[in-house]
Design a protein around this motif. Structure first.
Motif, mmCIF file in Angstrom:
data_model
loop_
_atom_site.group_PDB
_atom_site.id
_atom_site.type_symbol
_atom_site.label_atom_id
_atom_site.label_comp_id
_atom_site.label_asym_id
_atom_site.label_seq_id
_atom_site.Cartn_x
_atom_site.Cartn_y
_atom_site.Cartn_z
ATOM 1 N N VAL A 1 0.831 -1.201 0.000
ATOM 2 C CA VAL A 1 0.000 0.000 0.000
ATOM 3 C C VAL A 1 0.870 1.258 0.000
ATOM 4 O O VAL A 1 0.676 2.159 -0.809
ATOM 5 C CB VAL A 1 -0.935 0.000 1.222
ATOM 6 C CG1 VAL A 1 -1.831 1.231 1.203
ATOM 7 C CG2 VAL A 1 -1.758 -1.272 1.252
ATOM 8 N N VAL A 2 1.854 1.265 0.895
ATOM 9 C CA VAL A 2 2.647 2.493 1.048
ATOM 10 C C VAL A 2 3.561 2.746 -0.146
ATOM 11 O O VAL A 2 4.042 3.855 -0.345
ATOM 12 C CB VAL A 2 3.472 2.474 2.361
ATOM 13 C CG1 VAL A 2 2.550 2.367 3.552
ATOM 14 C CG2 VAL A 2 4.508 1.365 2.361
ATOM 15 N N ILE A 3 3.765 1.714 -0.957
ATOM 16 C CA ILE A 3 4.629 1.843 -2.124
ATOM 17 C C ILE A 3 4.029 2.799 -3.156
ATOM 18 O O ILE A 3 4.700 3.300 -4.039
ATOM 19 C CB ILE A 3 4.863 0.433 -2.715
ATOM 20 C CG1 ILE A 3 6.099 0.377 -3.590
ATOM 21 C CG2 ILE A 3 3.652 -0.082 -3.472
ATOM 22 C CD1 ILE A 3 7.323 0.018 -2.842
ATOM 23 N N GLY A 4 2.738 3.070 -3.016
ATOM 24 C CA GLY A 4 2.107 4.032 -3.922
ATOM 25 C C GLY A 4 0.748 3.567 -4.383
ATOM 26 O O GLY A 4 0.602 2.436 -4.825
ATOM 27 N N LEU A 5 -0.218 4.453 -4.275
ATOM 28 C CA LEU A 5 -1.545 4.165 -4.810
ATOM 29 C C LEU A 5 -1.509 4.433 -6.301
ATOM 30 O O LEU A 5 -0.945 5.431 -6.728
ATOM 31 C CB LEU A 5 -2.571 5.118 -4.192
ATOM 32 C CG LEU A 5 -3.150 4.771 -2.825
ATOM 33 C CD1 LEU A 5 -4.215 5.782 -2.465
ATOM 34 C CD2 LEU A 5 -3.731 3.383 -2.813
ATOM 35 N N TRP A 6 -2.149 3.575 -7.070
ATOM 36 C CA TRP A 6 -2.178 3.764 -8.518
ATOM 37 C C TRP A 6 -2.672 5.172 -8.844
ATOM 38 O O TRP A 6 -3.657 5.599 -8.264
ATOM 39 C CB TRP A 6 -3.122 2.722 -9.144
ATOM 40 C CG TRP A 6 -3.006 2.644 -10.631
ATOM 41 C CD1 TRP A 6 -2.191 1.831 -11.347
ATOM 42 C CD2 TRP A 6 -3.724 3.436 -11.575
ATOM 43 N NE1 TRP A 6 -2.352 2.073 -12.677
ATOM 44 C CE2 TRP A 6 -3.286 3.053 -12.857
ATOM 45 C CE3 TRP A 6 -4.692 4.454 -11.465
ATOM 46 C CZ2 TRP A 6 -3.774 3.625 -14.028
ATOM 47 C CZ3 TRP A 6 -5.177 5.034 -12.635
ATOM 48 C CH2 TRP A 6 -4.719 4.616 -13.901
ATOM 49 N N PRO A 7 -2.057 5.923 -9.737
ATOM 50 C CA PRO A 7 -0.890 5.589 -10.557
ATOM 51 C C PRO A 7 0.433 6.104 -9.984
ATOM 52 O O PRO A 7 1.401 6.226 -10.723
ATOM 53 C CB PRO A 7 -1.216 6.315 -11.866
ATOM 54 C CG PRO A 7 -1.923 7.560 -11.405
ATOM 55 C CD PRO A 7 -2.611 7.239 -10.113
#
Ligand SMILES: Cc1ncc(C[n+]2csc(CCOP(=O)(O)OP(=O)(O)O)c2C)c(N)n1
Ligand code: SF4
Ligand SMILES: [Mg+2]
Lengths: 418, 312
Positions: free
Chosen positions: B56-62
Motif C-alpha cells: 500500500v505504502v509503495i504508492g496508490l495507482w498511478p
C-alpha cells in the motif's frame, strides 16, 4: 541468437504417444522458456516428459522450476511471464483449484500463460478421471478455455493457443483441457511438426523488450499491481479483459485458419467444429473426448435414416455465442451434453446453461435438451451415445421432452439408486 | 565492517531508490529497511512484494515510489513469483546474451505474516531449490496492513487485536528455520544498524542461490509508541539481546559486533528498557516477563553452543 548457443531441433515426425506427451511436445515446439510445474494425476507425465526434455538438453535455455505446490507453480509462471518469457504449465483438478488465486493474478496482469489441463473430477470423494468441472469451475477467472477431442488436437491446440494469447490485442492466459486418462494416458499417433514450420507459424515471442504492457526492466522502471481506488480505472481494466475475450473470437478463427494453411489440419472455425450438421434436424453439442466417439454415433444413427449431426464445442471461453445461435436456428432439437456440473445453475450443467443464455430472446431456435453424463470418468459407450441421439430424435417427433428429467436435465447413464 | 565513508563513496548508495512521497507512516521501520537494502543493491533489481503494508505504502495507482522494477504480488506468492522472475532472467540471458538480464537481482520484501505464516511454504520451496533470490522479511511482528492482528512472529506477551490479553505463544524463529534449509546465506538485521543492512545486502547480491535476510522493523502504530522512537527501539531490541544480529554464511555463524558481547548475559541491557516503551506490552504479567527472559537466554544458549561447535 549467437552461433555457439544450442538451439531447438525437431524434424517433422509421427510419434505414437500419450496425450500428456503430446502436450509436452507442444510446449517444446513452442520454445517455451520457463516451466513451473507440480505433479498431479493424471497430468504427471506432462511434467515428467518436460523434465526429460530440459535435462537432456533438447530445450536449450529453458528453465524448469520444480515448485512445491500449484499455487507456487502459477505464481512462478506469473513472475516469469511478466519478466518477458513464454511460459507453460500443466495441472488437473485439485491442483487447478489450489492455483485459483494466481489464475486471477495472471488475468489481471494480462499474461499469455498457456496451461494444459488433464481434467479430473473434484474431490471428495477422490476422483482422478475425466470430468471438466475442474476447468469449467474456473470460468470467471478470465482465462480463455478450450477442449480437445484427440491426441493430435492437444498438440495443435497448444500451438494455436500461444498464437491467440500472445496477440497484443488479446494478452490473456488460456487453458487447454482434455479428459484425464481417456486422452492423457492412452497412446495414438501424433504428428510433431518441423521446428522451422512451427517457428513460422508461431514466432518466438516476446522479444527482448518483453510484452508491450509489462516488463521487469531496469531501463524502464515501472510498478505493477498497485492498489487502485474505486474511483480509479479498476472497472475499466475489467471491461478491457472482457473486451479482449470478445476480440479473441476473430483471432481464434484466424489462428485456426492459418494453422490449417500451415499444417493441413482443420478444426472447424476454431470455436466450434461441425459434423454432418448441413441437413441435420437434430443436433448434439458436445465437447472434449466424448465428441470423438459421438461422430461414430452420428454415423450409426444416420445409417438408420435419421438426419442427425454434432457440434464439437472447442471454446468455452470466450463462449461462441454467434455460432451457438446459428446452430440453434439450424436444427429443431439441440442436445447439450455436459461432462461437468454447475450446481444450482439453471440446468445443473455449465454449458447447457450457457447455451440457454446465448439463445435467449432469439426467435425460431431449437428446443434445448440439457444432458449430463460421464461424470468422474464414468464410461460413456457408443450405444449410450446413439441412444442419446435417439432421445433427441424422439423429442423432435413427439414434441415432448423425455419424462425422466431431473429438474429439466437428462442425467444419462446414471445408476438406479433409491 | 563498512564505514560511513565507504558508503558515501558508493554513488549508488548516495542515491535514493525508494523515493520520497511514498505513504509510509511517520517513523516507519520498514521504509528504512527498504531504503538501505536498495542502496546496496542498486537499480538492476526487481522487487516483489506480497500483500502487506508495503503493497500500500509503495504508492496508490498511478503513483509509484520505487525507482526500479517492482511488482505487487499475492500474499502467499512472494518467493515463488520471485523464482519465476529470476528464472526468466536466466532464460532471457540465454536468448539475449551480454545484456542487463545477466546482472539482475531478484528481491522479495515481505512482511512477517507473508513470511512466517502464509508464505512459508513457497519460501521453504524456494530455499530447498536454492532459487537465486534475496528474500527479505521485514518484521513488524504483526499483520499491520489489516489492522494489527497477531502473526507467528508476534512475540510472547504482545497485545494485538487478536491477542487482546497478550500472545500466549513465542515468536517463530524464521532465520533458524531458513538456516535449517542449508541455504548459502541467512542474516538478521535491525533498522538501527543501516550500514549493517547495506553490507549484508552487498554480500547477498554476490552469492548465487537463496539468501534470506530478516530485518526487525519497528512500527509506531502497531507497537504503540511515539514515532520518533523507532530507531531507538530497534537499537534497544539489539542491546537487550531480544534481537541478535548475526549472519550464517555457508553454515558458519558470525555475530555482529553489537551483539558479540551479549553472549555474556550480564552485558545485555534489561529487557524492561525495551518493553516499557511500547504500549503493546503495557499489560504484560510478571510471569510473561520471566518467560520472555528465559526465552532470550535460551536463544542465546543456542547461539553460544553453535559458536562453540564451530570453534572445534
Ligand atoms: C490470501 C490472502 N489472505 C489474506 C489477505 C489479507 N491480508 C493482506 S496483508 C495482510 C497482513 C500482512 O501482514 P504482514 O505480512 O506481517 O505485513 P505488514 O502488513 O505487517 O507489513 C493480510 C492478512 C490477503 N491479501 N490475501
Ligand atoms: S503500519 Fe507500521 S509498518 Fe505499516 S507503514 Fe505504518 S509504520 Fe510502517
Ligand atoms: Mg507484519
Amino acid at each position: 541468437m549467437s552461433k555457439a548457443r544450442k538451439d531447438f531441433t525437431q524434424e517433422q515426425e509421427t510419434k505414437i504417444i500419450k496425450g500428456n506427451v503430446s502436450a509436452a511436445y507442444a510446449a517444446k515446439s513452442a520454445r517455451v522458456q520457463v516451466i513451473g510445474a507440480y505433479p498431479i494425476t493424471p497430468q504427471t507425465t506432462v511434467v515428467e516428459k518436460l523434465s526429460e526434455f530440459v535435462d537432456s538438453g533438447s530445450m536449450p535455455g529453458t528453465q524448469y522450476i520444480k515448485v512445491e505446490s500449484e499455487h507456487s507453480a502459477m505464481a512462478s509462471m506469473v513472475g516469469a511471464s511478466m519478466t518477458g518469457t513464454r511460459t507453460f504449465t500443466a495441472t488437473s483438478g485439485q491442483g487447478l483449484f489450489y492455483m485459483n488465486e494466481m489464475l486471477h493474478w495472471a488475468t489481471g496482469t494480462r499474461l499469455p500463460i498457456v496451461t494444459a489441463i488433464a481434467s479430473r473430477g473434484p474431490a471428495p470423494p477422490w476422483n482422478i478421471w475425466a470430468d471438466f468441472t475442474d476447468v469449467i469451475s474456473q470460468r470467471d477467472t478470465g482465462w480463455m478455455c478450450s477442449f480437445c477431442a484427440t491426441h493430435q488436437e492437444i498438440y495443435d491446440e497448444i500451438l494455436m493457443s500461444y498464437k491467440v494469447c500472445e496477440d497484443y490485442e488479446i494478452l490473456l492466459p488460456k487453458f487447454v483441457a482434455y479428459g484425464g486418462f481417456i486422452l492423457s494416458h492412452t497412446s495414438k499417433p501424433v504428428i510433431i511438426e518441423d521446428q522451422e514450420a512451427v517457428d513460422n507459424y508461431l514466432p518466438p515471442l516476446p522479444d527482448e523488450k518483453g510484452w508491450p504492457h509489462i516488463f521487469m526492466d531496469p531501463e524502464r522502471p515501472m510498478m505493477f499491481g498497485n492498489l487502485i481506488m474505486p474511483s480509479g480505472f479498476y472497472s475499466e481494466f475489467r471491461l478491457k479483459i472482457h473486451d479482449a475475450h470478445m476480440k479473441a473470437k476473430e483471432k481464434i478463427k484466424n489462428a485456426a485458419k492459418e494453422f490449417e494453411k500451415s499444417f493441413g489440419r482443420n478444426y472447424g472455425n476454431g470455436l466450434t467444429q461441425q459434423y454432418k450438421m448441413n441437413d441435420a434436424e437434430v443436433g448434439m453439442l458436445i465437447y472434449g473426448d466424448l465428441a470423438l466417439q459421438m461422430e461414430e454415433a452420428v454415423d450409426l444413427v444416420r445409417e438408420e435414416g435419421y438426419k442427425v449431426g454434432m457440434v464439437k464445442l472447442r471454446y468455452f471461453r470466450p463462449f461462441p455465442v454467434e455460432d451457438i445461435i446459428n446452430i440453434a436456428k439450424s436444427v429443431k432439437v439441440l442436445g447439450v451434453m455436459d461432462r461437468a456440473t454447475a450446481f444450482g445453475s439453471p440446468t445443473g450443467g455449465p454449458v447447457s446453461s450457457e447455451v440457454k443464455t446465448a439463445i435467449e430472446g432469439v426467435e425460431k431456435t431449437a428446443k434445448i435438451l440439457p444432458m449430463i453424463g460421464g461424470l468422474g470418468g464414468r464410461e460413456v459407450t457408443l450405444e449410450q451415445q446413439t441412444e442419446q441421439l435417439k432421445i433427441l430424435i424422439k423429442m423432435n417427433e413427439t414434441g415432448d421432452a423425455p419424462g425422466d428429467l431431473f429438474h429439466g436435465t437428462l442425467w444419462h447413464g446414471k445408476l438406479e439408486v433409491e | 565492517m563498512v564505514t560511513i565513508k565507504q558508503a558515501l563513496d558508493d554513488e549508488i548508495a548516495c542515491k535514493e531508490w525508494f523515493l520520497p512521497g511514498n505513504s509510509c507512516c511517520a517513523g516507519c521501520g520498514l521504509e528504512i529497511a527498504l531504503r538501505w537494502a536498495m542502496k546496496a543493491l542498486g537499480p538492476n533489481t526487481a522487487l516483489v512484494t506480497p500483500a502487506s503494508c508495503l503493497n500500500v505504502v509503495i504508492g496508490l495507482w498511478p503513483k509509484t515510489a520505487p525507482n526500479f522494477p517492482f511488482t505487487n504480488m499475492a500474499f502467499a506468492a512472494g518467493a515463488s513469483a520471485a523464482t519465476g522472475i529470476s528464472e526468466a532472467y536466466k532464460a532471457k540471458a540465454y536468448r539475449f546474451p551480454g545484456k542487463v538480464w545477466e546482472k539482475m537481482t531478484t528481491l522479495v520484501f515481505a512482511g512477517d505474516g507473508g513470511t512466517t505464516d502464509i508464505g512459508i511454504q513457497a519460501l521453504s520451496g524456494a530455499a530447498e531449490r536454492n532459487s537465486n533470490i534475496i528474500y527479505t522479511c521485514y518484521d513488524n511482528e504483526a499483520y499491520m496492513n489489516t489492522g494489527i492482528q497477531r502473526s507467528s512472529s508476534t512475540p510472547h506477551g504482545a497485545k494485538t487485536t487478536t491477542t487482546v490479553f497478550g500472545k500466549e505463544r513465542f515468536k517463530k524463529n524464521l532465520p533458524a528455520i531458513l538456516a535449517a534449509h542449508e541455504i548459502p546465506y541467512v542474516a538478521t538485521c535491525s533498522i538501527s544498524e543501516p550500514l549493517d543492512i547495506y553490507e549484508k545486502y552487498k554480500k547477498a547480491k554476490d552469492i548465487e542461490g537463496c539468501k534470506y535476510i530478516h530485518i526487525l522493523a519497528p512500527c509506531p502504530p502497531g507497537w504503540n509508541y511515539p514515532s520518533e522512537d523507532t530507531v531507538e527501539l530497534a537499537r534497544l531490541a539489539v542491546k537487550t539481546g531480544v534481537w541478535p544480529l548475526y549472519e550464517i554464511e555457508n553454515g558458519i555463524l558470525t555475530l555482529h559486533k553489537k551483539s558479540k558481547s551479549l553472549v555474556d548475559p550480564s552485558k545485555r541491557a534489561p529487557l524492561v528498557d525495551y518493553l516499557s516503551r511500547q504500549k503493546r506490552f503495557s499489560n504484560i504479567s510478571e510471569q510473561a516477563l520471566i518467560k520472555l527472559q528465559e526465552r532470550i537466554a535460551h536463544d542465546w544458549d543456542n547461539i553460544k553452543a553453535k559458536l562453540r561447535a564451530q570453534e572445534k
